[in-house]
Write a protein that holds these residues in place. Structure first.
Motif, PDB file in Angstrom:
ATOM      1  N   TRP A 181       0.840  -1.201   0.000  1.00 49.94           N
ATOM      2  CA  TRP A 181       0.000   0.000   0.000  1.00 49.94           C
ATOM      3  C   TRP A 181       0.875   1.252   0.000  1.00 49.94           C
ATOM      4  CZ3 TRP A 181      -0.501   4.380   2.828  1.00 49.94           C
ATOM      5  CH2 TRP A 181      -1.614   5.189   2.538  1.00 49.94           C
ATOM      6  N   VAL A 182       1.942   1.262   0.792  1.00 49.01           N
ATOM      7  CA  VAL A 182       2.821   2.426   0.846  1.00 49.01           C
ATOM      8  C   VAL A 182       3.450   2.687  -0.523  1.00 49.01           C
ATOM      9  CG1 VAL A 182       4.902   3.413   1.881  1.00 49.01           C
ATOM     10  CG2 VAL A 182       3.286   2.141   3.303  1.00 49.01           C
ATOM     11  N   VAL A 183       3.860   1.631  -1.210  1.00 43.66           N
ATOM     12  CA  VAL A 183       4.441   1.792  -2.542  1.00 43.66           C
ATOM     13  C   VAL A 183       3.421   2.410  -3.496  1.00 43.66           C
ATOM     14  CG1 VAL A 183       5.353   0.562  -4.552  1.00 43.66           C
ATOM     15  CG2 VAL A 183       6.113  -0.070  -2.256  1.00 43.66           C
ATOM     16  N   ASP A 184       2.182   1.919  -3.458  1.00 49.22           N
ATOM     17  CA  ASP A 184       1.143   2.474  -4.323  1.00 49.22           C
ATOM     18  C   ASP A 184       0.845   3.931  -3.977  1.00 49.22           C
ATOM     19  OD1 ASP A 184       0.915   0.093  -5.663  1.00 49.22           O
ATOM     20  OD2 ASP A 184      -0.829  -0.608  -4.552  1.00 49.22           O
ATOM     21  N   ARG A 185       0.853   4.225  -2.685  1.00 53.28           N
ATOM     22  CA  ARG A 185       0.605   5.603  -2.259  1.00 53.28           C
ATOM     23  C   ARG A 185       1.734   6.520  -2.718  1.00 53.28           C
ATOM     24  NH1 ARG A 185      -2.704   9.740  -1.397  1.00 53.28           N
ATOM     25  NH2 ARG A 185      -2.208  10.964   0.497  1.00 53.28           N
ATOM     26  N   ALA A 186       2.968   6.059  -2.611  1.00 53.41           N
ATOM     27  CA  ALA A 186       4.099   6.858  -3.073  1.00 53.41           C
ATOM     28  C   ALA A 186       4.012   7.095  -4.571  1.00 53.41           C
ATOM     29  CB  ALA A 186       5.411   6.157  -2.720  1.00 53.41           C
ATOM     30  N   TRP A 187       3.628   6.052  -5.316  1.00 50.59           N
ATOM     31  CA  TRP A 187       3.473   6.192  -6.769  1.00 50.59           C
ATOM     32  C   TRP A 187       2.446   7.276  -7.071  1.00 50.59           C
ATOM     33  CZ3 TRP A 187       4.126   1.393 -10.220  1.00 50.59           C
ATOM     34  CH2 TRP A 187       4.001   1.719 -11.574  1.00 50.59           C
ATOM     35  N   GLU A 188       1.337   7.263  -6.325  1.00 43.77           N
ATOM     36  CA  GLU A 188       0.280   8.252  -6.533  1.00 43.77           C
ATOM     37  C   GLU A 188       0.772   9.665  -6.232  1.00 43.77           C
ATOM     38  OE1 GLU A 188      -4.057   9.419  -4.515  1.00 43.77           O
ATOM     39  OE2 GLU A 188      -3.102   7.494  -4.068  1.00 43.77           O
ATOM     40  N   LEU A 189       1.521   9.827  -5.151  1.00 37.32           N
ATOM     41  CA  LEU A 189       1.978  11.147  -4.742  1.00 37.32           C
ATOM     42  C   LEU A 189       3.135  11.658  -5.597  1.00 37.32           C
ATOM     43  CD1 LEU A 189       1.915  10.671  -0.861  1.00 37.32           C
ATOM     44  CD2 LEU A 189       0.305  12.008  -2.227  1.00 37.32           C
ATOM     45  N   MET A 190       4.039  10.764  -5.983  1.00 32.66           N
ATOM     46  CA  MET A 190       5.238  11.169  -6.712  1.00 32.66           C
ATOM     47  C   MET A 190       5.047  11.176  -8.225  1.00 32.66           C
ATOM     48  SD  MET A 190       7.407  11.803  -4.273  1.00 32.66           S
ATOM     49  CE  MET A 190       8.991  11.849  -5.129  1.00 32.66           C
ATOM     50  N   GLY A 191       4.018  10.507  -8.711  1.00 34.72           N
ATOM     51  CA  GLY A 191       3.761  10.479 -10.146  1.00 34.72           C
ATOM     52  C   GLY A 191       4.588   9.470 -10.913  1.00 34.72           C
ATOM     53  N   GLU A 192       5.367   8.661 -10.231  1.00 35.49           N
ATOM     54  CA  GLU A 192       6.153   7.618 -10.874  1.00 35.49           C
ATOM     55  C   GLU A 192       6.515   6.563  -9.836  1.00 35.49           C
ATOM     56  OE1 GLU A 192       9.995   8.855 -12.250  1.00 35.49           O
ATOM     57  OE2 GLU A 192      10.300  10.221 -10.577  1.00 35.49           O
ATOM     58  N   ALA A 193       6.894   5.396 -10.328  1.00 37.50           N
ATOM     59  CA  ALA A 193       7.277   4.307  -9.434  1.00 37.50           C
ATOM     60  C   ALA A 193       8.661   4.557  -8.848  1.00 37.50           C
ATOM     61  CB  ALA A 193       7.284   2.980 -10.201  1.00 37.50           C
ATOM     62  N   PRO A 194       8.911   4.088  -7.636  1.00 36.59           N
ATOM     63  CA  PRO A 194      10.263   4.217  -7.079  1.00 36.59           C
ATOM     64  C   PRO A 194      11.247   3.323  -7.809  1.00 36.59           C
ATOM     65  CG  PRO A 194       8.893   2.880  -5.640  1.00 36.59           C
ATOM     66  CD  PRO A 194       7.984   3.427  -6.694  1.00 36.59           C
ATOM     67  N   LEU A 195      12.476   3.784  -7.926  1.00 40.12           N
ATOM     68  CA  LEU A 195      13.517   2.946  -8.511  1.00 40.12           C
ATOM     69  C   LEU A 195      13.839   1.775  -7.593  1.00 40.12           C
ATOM     70  CD1 LEU A 195      16.034   5.552  -9.950  1.00 40.12           C
ATOM     71  CD2 LEU A 195      14.504   4.040 -11.225  1.00 40.12           C
ATOM     72  N   ARG A 196      13.684   1.984  -6.303  1.00 35.76           N
ATOM     73  CA  ARG A 196      13.954   0.927  -5.339  1.00 35.76           C
ATOM     74  C   ARG A 196      13.119   1.167  -4.091  1.00 35.76           C
ATOM     75  NH1 ARG A 196      20.030  -0.081  -4.178  1.00 35.76           N
ATOM     76  NH2 ARG A 196      19.865  -1.176  -6.166  1.00 35.76           N
ATOM     77  N   VAL A 197      12.743   0.079  -3.441  1.00 37.81           N
ATOM     78  CA  VAL A 197      12.015   0.124  -2.181  1.00 37.81           C
ATOM     79  C   VAL A 197      12.910  -0.474  -1.095  1.00 37.81           C
ATOM     80  CG1 VAL A 197       9.988  -0.681  -0.916  1.00 37.81           C
ATOM     81  CG2 VAL A 197       9.788  -0.077  -3.345  1.00 37.81           C
ATOM     82  N   ALA A 198      13.071   0.234   0.009  1.00 38.44           N
ATOM     83  CA  ALA A 198      13.862  -0.242   1.140  1.00 38.44           C
ATOM     84  C   ALA A 198      12.957  -0.310   2.361  1.00 38.44           C
ATOM     85  CB  ALA A 198      15.053   0.678   1.400  1.00 38.44           C
ATOM     86  N   LEU A 199      12.830  -1.490   2.936  1.00 39.91           N
ATOM     87  CA  LEU A 199      11.940  -1.719   4.070  1.00 39.91           C
ATOM     88  C   LEU A 199      12.767  -1.992   5.321  1.00 39.91           C
ATOM     89  CD1 LEU A 199       9.118  -2.220   5.281  1.00 39.91           C
ATOM     90  CD2 LEU A 199       9.286  -4.581   4.466  1.00 39.91           C
ATOM     91  N   ALA A 200      12.567  -1.183   6.365  1.00 40.15           N
ATOM     92  CA  ALA A 200      13.270  -1.385   7.635  1.00 40.15           C
ATOM     93  C   ALA A 200      12.570  -2.470   8.448  1.00 40.15           C
ATOM     94  CB  ALA A 200      13.317  -0.086   8.421  1.00 40.15           C
TER      95      ALA A 200
END
Length: 342
Positions: free
Chosen positions: A100-119
Motif C-alpha cells: 500500500w505504501v508503494v502504491d501511495r508513493a506512486w500516486e503522490l510522486m507520479g512515478e514508481a520508485p527505482l527501489r524500495v527499502a523496508l526497515a
C-alpha cells in the motif's frame, strides 16, 4: 524525478521517506518525509478491508473494530491472524502494508520508485527475513531491500553529519510506541556497518509514558537504558567505549527523558534527530540508494510495469543482502494480494 522509497512499519504507525536523485548530476539528495495520510504525515499500522475488497490502512487515531494490527511483531508466529473473515500470516499482512505504501508513493510522486527499502527489527534472523521476503514476493515487491533499523538510524545520522562514517562504536536506541529497540554497531565505511548485538523490550515505549509525571516516565524508561548498558557489556565493552549514542523514535518529553537517562550512563554524546519520528524511514531510503547510475529508463505511468534496480547498495551484514529482480506487472492501485493460511 527518480527516487528511492524508505518504509518504516511500526506497531502503531507507518511512515515513509523518499530520497530523490539530485538534479543535474549523478548523486542523491537528502531523504525527505513523505506524507502518507490525508490528515497526517503517517498512517496507522492497522489494516482494514473496504467493501470492495481493497486492503488499506486506517487513519491515525481511527481503529475500526474489524482492523488488524500488531502483525509486524507476529512475523514468525505459526498461528495466523484473523482479518476480514479469514486467517492470514503476519508476514503477508506486513507485505500488504508495504505494498500500500508503494502504491501511495506512486500516486503522490507520479512515478514508481527505482527501489524500495523496508526497515525491520534489527534482531530478526534468517527465518523471519525469509518469511518477509516470501510475503513481499506475493505483493509484487521481490526486489525490495531489507534494512535493519539499526543501519537505517546510523545512515540517517551519518548523512546529516551527526555520526562518524567509520571507526568507533555506536549505540543505537529507538523508542517506538510500545517497544524499545537497542543495538551496538561498528561502522566500517559509509553504507556498511557491523551489527554486534541488538535487543528489544516489548513492554516499554512512548505510549506507556504519555501523561505521566517526569519522575514516573523516567522510571518506566529506565529499564530500556539498563538494557542498552547491558548490551554493551555483553560484548566486552564499557559505556566509555562508545563514540556516540544515536536516537530515533519518540520525540518531545519522552525523547528528553531518554536523552537524560542515557547521558547519565554514557559519557559519549547522545545525538537526536530534529525529526525523530521519521529517522528510520529516512535512513532506509538512504540505505537503499543505488551506488551507480541506473541504465534502465525511469517509470512514469501507472500502466508501466513496476521495476527495481539491482541491489548494489552494500549490506551491513551478508544475510541482509537485497535480492535483485524484475517484478511482474503491477496490480491495480490499492489492490494488495494477501494469501490466507490453509
Amino acid at each position: 524525478m527518480s527516487y528511492v522509497l524508505g518504509i518504516d512499519i511500526g506497531v502503531g504507525t507507518v511512515r515513509a521517506a523518499v530520497c530523490r536523485r539530485a538534479a543535474g548530476r549523478e548523486g542523491w539528495g537528502p531523504a525527505q518525509p513523505l506524507a502518507l495520510g490525508a490528515r497526517s504525515p503517517q498512517v496507522a499500522a492497522a489494516l482494514r478491508m473496504t467493501a470492495d475488497g481493497t486492503v488499506v490502512p486506517a487513519e491515525v487515531g481511527q481503529f475500526p473494530a474489524d482492523a488488524v494490527r500488531g502483525y509486524l511483531n507476529r512475523v514468525g508466529d505459526p498461528l495466523p491472524m484473523f482479518f476480514a473473515g479469514g486467517y492470514f500470516p503476519a508476514h503477508g499482512l506486513t507485505a500488504a502494508m508495504a505494498r500500500w505504501v508503494v502504491d501511495r508513493a506512486w500516486e503522490l510522486m507520479g512515478e514508481a520508485p527505482l527501489r524500495v527499502a523496508l526497515a525491520h527489527p534489527s534482531s530478526w534472523g534468517d527465518g523471519r527475513l525469509g518469511l518477509l521476503r516470501a510475503g513481499l514476493d506475493e505483493a509484487d515487491l521481490p526486489g525490495a531491500v531489507l534494512v535493519t533499523r539499526a543501519r537505517a538510524i546510523v545512515e540517517c545520522h551519518q548523512a546529516a553529519g551527526r555520526a562518524p562514517t567509520g571507526g568507533g562504536l555506536l549505540g543505537v536506541y529507538r523508542l517506538g510506541g510500545s517497544t524499545a529497540e537497542v543495538a551496538l554497531v561498528a561502522p566500517q565505511q559509509p553504507g556498511r556497518i557491523e551489527l554486534l548485538a541488538s535487543a528489544e523490550l516489548t513492554d516499554a515505549g512512548g505510549f506507556e509514558v504519555d501523561g505521566l509525571s517526569p519522575a514516573d516516565a523516567r522510571a518506566v524508561l529506565r529499564p530500556t537504558v539498563d538494557l542498552t548498558a547491558a548490551l554493551v557489556r555483553s560484548r566486552g565493552y564499557g559505556p566509555e567505549d562508545l563514540t556516540a549514542v544515536l536516537l530515533a523514535g519518540a520525540g518531545g518529553a519522552a525523547g528528553d527523558h531518554v536523552s537524560e537517562l542515557l547521558g547519565v550512563v554514557f559519557p559519549a554524546p547522545v545525538v537526536r534527530d530534529p525529526q525523530p519520528h521519521t529517522t528510520v524511514a529516512a535512513g532506509a531510503a538512504l540505505a537503499g540508494r543505488p551506488a551507480v547510475r541506473p541504465t534502465a529508463p525511469a517509470l512514469v505511468g501507472p500502466t508501466d510495469a513496476f521495476a527495481v534496480l539491482p541491489a548494489t547498495a552494500p549490506p551491513e551484514i551478508a544475510r541482509n543482502r537485497g535480492a535483485a529482480g524484475e517484478c511482474p506487472p503491477r496490480p491495480p492501485v490499492n489492490r494488495v494480494p494477501v494469501r490466507a493460511e490453509n
